[in-house]
Design a protein around this motif. Structure first.
Motif, PDB file in Angstrom:
ATOM      1  N   TYR A 183      43.434  41.088  28.189  1.00 56.84           N
ATOM      2  CA  TYR A 183      42.694  40.376  27.148  1.00 56.84           C
ATOM      3  C   TYR A 183      41.328  41.006  26.898  1.00 56.84           C
ATOM      4  N   ALA A 184      40.972  41.994  27.705  1.00 57.26           N
ATOM      5  CA  ALA A 184      39.737  42.757  27.515  1.00 57.26           C
ATOM      6  C   ALA A 184      39.917  44.103  28.207  1.00 57.26           C
ATOM      7  N   LYS A 185      39.079  45.052  27.843  1.00 51.58           N
ATOM      8  CA  LYS A 185      39.141  46.356  28.484  1.00 51.58           C
ATOM      9  C   LYS A 185      38.741  46.236  29.957  1.00 51.58           C
ATOM     10  N   PRO A 186      39.239  47.139  30.790  1.00 48.38           N
ATOM     11  CA  PRO A 186      38.818  47.107  32.197  1.00 48.38           C
ATOM     12  C   PRO A 186      37.296  47.218  32.309  1.00 48.38           C
ATOM     13  N   ALA A 246      23.893  38.603  29.910  1.00 48.52           N
ATOM     14  CA  ALA A 246      23.835  39.044  31.304  1.00 48.52           C
ATOM     15  C   ALA A 246      24.158  37.916  32.272  1.00 48.52           C
ATOM     16  N   VAL A 247      24.321  38.278  33.517  1.00 48.33           N
ATOM     17  CA  VAL A 247      24.451  37.430  34.707  1.00 48.33           C
ATOM     18  C   VAL A 247      25.836  36.793  34.834  1.00 48.33           C
ATOM     19  N   ASN A 248      26.211  35.923  33.885  1.00 53.90           N
ATOM     20  CA  ASN A 248      27.440  35.134  34.030  1.00 53.90           C
ATOM     21  C   ASN A 248      28.641  35.838  33.406  1.00 53.90           C
ATOM     22  N   TYR A 249      28.980  36.999  33.952  1.00 60.79           N
ATOM     23  CA  TYR A 249      30.066  37.794  33.381  1.00 60.79           C
ATOM     24  C   TYR A 249      31.416  37.106  33.563  1.00 60.79           C
ATOM     25  N   GLY A 250      31.577  36.351  34.654  1.00 59.41           N
ATOM     26  CA  GLY A 250      32.822  35.614  34.839  1.00 59.41           C
ATOM     27  C   GLY A 250      33.012  34.549  33.785  1.00 59.41           C
ATOM     28  N   VAL A 251      31.929  33.873  33.397  1.00 58.03           N
ATOM     29  CA  VAL A 251      31.991  32.887  32.312  1.00 58.03           C
ATOM     30  C   VAL A 251      32.360  33.587  31.006  1.00 58.03           C
ATOM     31  N   MET A 252      31.768  34.739  30.757  1.00 58.84           N
ATOM     32  CA  MET A 252      32.087  35.496  29.544  1.00 58.84           C
ATOM     33  C   MET A 252      33.562  35.874  29.517  1.00 58.84           C
ATOM     34  N   ASP A 253      34.107  36.258  30.673  1.00 57.71           N
ATOM     35  CA  ASP A 253      35.528  36.602  30.759  1.00 57.71           C
ATOM     36  C   ASP A 253      36.402  35.398  30.424  1.00 57.71           C
ATOM     37  N   GLN A 254      36.068  34.250  30.989  1.00 60.72           N
ATOM     38  CA  GLN A 254      36.852  33.048  30.713  1.00 60.72           C
ATOM     39  C   GLN A 254      36.842  32.724  29.224  1.00 60.72           C
ATOM     40  N   ILE A 255      35.693  32.869  28.588  1.00 61.09           N
ATOM     41  CA  ILE A 255      35.596  32.606  27.153  1.00 61.09           C
ATOM     42  C   ILE A 255      36.393  33.641  26.373  1.00 61.09           C
ATOM     43  N   ALA A 256      36.338  34.904  26.789  1.00 60.14           N
ATOM     44  CA  ALA A 256      37.126  35.944  26.124  1.00 60.14           C
ATOM     45  C   ALA A 256      38.620  35.643  26.218  1.00 60.14           C
ATOM     46  N   ALA A 257      39.063  35.136  27.376  1.00 58.11           N
ATOM     47  CA  ALA A 257      40.478  34.777  27.532  1.00 58.11           C
ATOM     48  C   ALA A 257      40.847  33.619  26.603  1.00 58.11           C
ATOM     49  N   LEU A 258      39.957  32.630  26.477  1.00 60.28           N
ATOM     50  CA  LEU A 258      40.219  31.509  25.573  1.00 60.28           C
ATOM     51  C   LEU A 258      40.207  31.952  24.114  1.00 60.28           C
ATOM     52  N   GLU A 259      39.370  32.910  23.792  1.00 56.57           N
ATOM     53  CA  GLU A 259      39.378  33.462  22.430  1.00 56.57           C
ATOM     54  C   GLU A 259      40.684  34.203  22.168  1.00 56.57           C
ATOM     55  N   TRP A 260      41.195  34.916  23.173  1.00 60.41           N
ATOM     56  CA  TRP A 260      42.501  35.567  23.048  1.00 60.41           C
ATOM     57  C   TRP A 260      43.582  34.521  22.784  1.00 60.41           C
TER      58      TRP A 260
END
Length: 545
Positions: free
Chosen positions: A72-75, A197-211
């Motif tokens: 759902y995102a690049k490595p 910055a900082v909360n990259y795990g939160v950003m990932d979760q949001i990116a997955a929900l956007e997917w």
């Protein structure tokens, strides 16, 4: 140490304080992943689905179609380490999605809960779809699972979605996201680069929900009927997403399971406080005045070997963008996403943490150790006299052992009391539904010398068949427990119709009731006994929330 206790330790929790030595090469898949891979290869039927980036090939088994390891995102490696997730490029041909991809890089921080290893190349999700049945809607509800593990360990591949898909008649999505020092890390050199910055795990979760919003219709799911859920730090993540302005419109319902101490003192910190941890890790790596380039040049193994001493460990950083305020402040101000919140705990949450504490000590907890552990909490909460007050309220002699007394303290102070506070504070902001799960006969994948009851994570096999963390102890359910599991699956995936189902009644702080789960038919129960059992009157007078 008794020989009985010593032998049990070999099968249970690893010593978390020394977990860094448990790291295995990052490219090595864990045992569970290899089992799933063999299982997928044994299935000959190919199942194709379209995504925005190209076709994916999955497989069908037992009335469910599976796609595993969809990016759902690049490595987030190299120059993309410690940057917001970037959309995947399109691929040519058909992408094989029959095997799980790597979990996030992690140590053995929580011992038996998860397996050390993984890779920074971890931003993948998995989709499970039940075969069409008469009566199914054109678009099925979507259930997105965010795994727990203190935001430090865990993997989406640890959770078998088959029961939720088949019994819940839902499209189930399990995700990976960056963890530990890769997912929640601050440093002045990185934070000055001009990106979130900082909360990259939160950003990932949001990116997955956007997917999910962009793609889930191709799998038969309804993007307008998404429930997000998680247990422990997965439930905590769900609440963070409730409060994040960046997650607005991405889900309709939330089920936050056993979300710990979201209201406790010190549970959120400023970016500057988080940067102090990051500077400490950099110095430990020999980088006195680290640049962003030097930080990104550190190997995965170097970071994992150091991170345990510099983890934020479930503490959330107020980054000003994805997490603009503390969760408590956001909830108080009514700054919440979603329409319905299911929230609750298991009856004996603290038993898991008492076991972990005994594992670290290497011996059973005595009364002196009980006091020492409470004094540690006293320093954490900055509440003078905390240990004395708690020992008077929870005397060791009133329980089977000091460990059981400590377990009850953790259950009540980390879970029951703050979870109730969240429900009560949000009752006027959205529809809230409260539960407690208890099955004294539930499968236990951690062995201890004290009575555990229904400990933290012990409800997971009822939603995800066979869940046992990384232990070698089976968690098969009895026929009666399987019936409970099927009922739970239908309730959990049916949040959009919870009022129509009539089983789980809405929480009302003035006349509070909760859904009692785990034994027999689910039923609504008055909360008076619940409040007494969890010492609510005592915790209301302790200034930690």
């Amino acid at each position: 140490m008794s020989s009985k206790f010593s032998s049990r330790l070999k099968k249970t929790l690893a010593v978390a304080a020394a977990a860094a030595w448990l790291i295995i090469p990052a490219v090595l898949p864990n045992q569970q992943t290899m089992v799933y891979a063999a299982e997928a290869q044994a299935v000959s039927q190919n199942v194709l689905a379209n995504t925005e980036n190209g076709q994916v090939r999955g497989f069908a088994k037992g009335g469910v179609r599976y796609w595993r390891g969809i990016p759902y995102a690049k490595p987030p490696v190299g120059e993309l380490r410690w940057r917001p997730p970037v959309k995947v490029d399109n691929w040519h041909g058909v992408l094989d999605a029959t095997e799980y991809k790597s979990e996030a890089a992690q140590t053995g921080y929580l011992g038996v809960f998860a397996t050390a290893g993984g890779s920074e190349d971890c931003l993948y999700l998995n989709v499970a779809v039940p075969e069409k049945q008469p009566g199914d809607p054109d678009k099925l509800p979507v259930f997105v699972w965010i795994h727990g593990g203190a935001l430090v360990v865990g993997a989406g591949s640890d959770y078998d979605p088959s029961l939720l898909a088949k019994e819940g008649r839902a499209v189930v999505v399990t995700i990976n996201y960056r963890l530990g020092a890769f997912g929640y890390f601050a440093h002045p050199a990185l934070d000055a680069e001009g990106h979130a910055a900082v909360n990259y795990g939160v950003m990932d979760q949001i990116a997955a929900l956007e997917w999910v919003q962009r793609n889930i219709e191709n799998f038969g799911g309804d993007p307008d009927n998404v429930t997000i859920s998680g247990e422990s730090s997965g439930g905590q993540s769900s609440q963070i997403l409730m409060a994040s302005p960046k997650a607005k419109g991405l889900f309709k319902n939330i089920i936050a399971m056993s979300s710990p101490v979201m209201y406790a003192n010190g549970h959120s910190i400023s970016r500057e406080q988080a940067e102090e941890k990051g500077i400490g890790l950099a110095k430990a790596a020999g980088l006195e005045n680290a640049t962003a380039e030097e930080l990104r040049s550190l190997s995965t193994e170097e970071i994992l070997a150091l991170e345990n001493n510099y983890l934020l460990d479930g503490i959330i950083t107020r980054d000003g963008e994805y997490v603009p305020s503390s969760i408590a402040e956001a909830f108080k101000n009514g700054e919440v996403n979603g329409e319905r919140l299911g929230i609750g705990n298991v009856q004996n949450e603290g038993s898991f943490f008492a076991a972990l504490t005994e594992s670290i000590a290497g011996k059973n907890m005595d009364e002196a150790a009980y006091r020492t552990n409470l004094e540690t909490l006293e320093k954490q909460y900055a509440i003078p006299g905390f240990a004395d007050k708690v020992m008077a309220e929870y005397p060791a002699e009133a329980y089977g052992s000091p460990a059981e007394a400590y377990a009850q303290v953790i259950t009540d102070s980390w879970f029951a009391a703050p979870i109730y506070r969240i429900a009560d504070s949000l009752d006027s902001k959205l529809k809230v539904y409260y539960y407690e799960f208890s099955d004294p006969q539930c499968p236990k994948y951690v062995a201890t010398d004290f009575e555990q009851g229904t400990a933290h994570t012990y409800e997971l096999p009822y939603l995800f068949p066979g869940f046992h963390g990384s232990s070698d102890i089976g968690t098969e359910l009895t026929p009666k427990q399987q019936k409970v599991a099927k009922q739970m699956a239908k309730i959990w995936t049916g949040m959009s119709k919870v009022d129509e189902q009539g089983i789980w009644k809405r929480f009302d702080g003035d006349h509070a009731r909760y859904l009692k789960l785990g034994q027999g038919k689910p039923q609504m129960v008055d909360m008076k006994e619940y409040k007494q059992r969890h010492h609510f009157a005592f915790w209301q007078n302790i200034n930690m929330y």
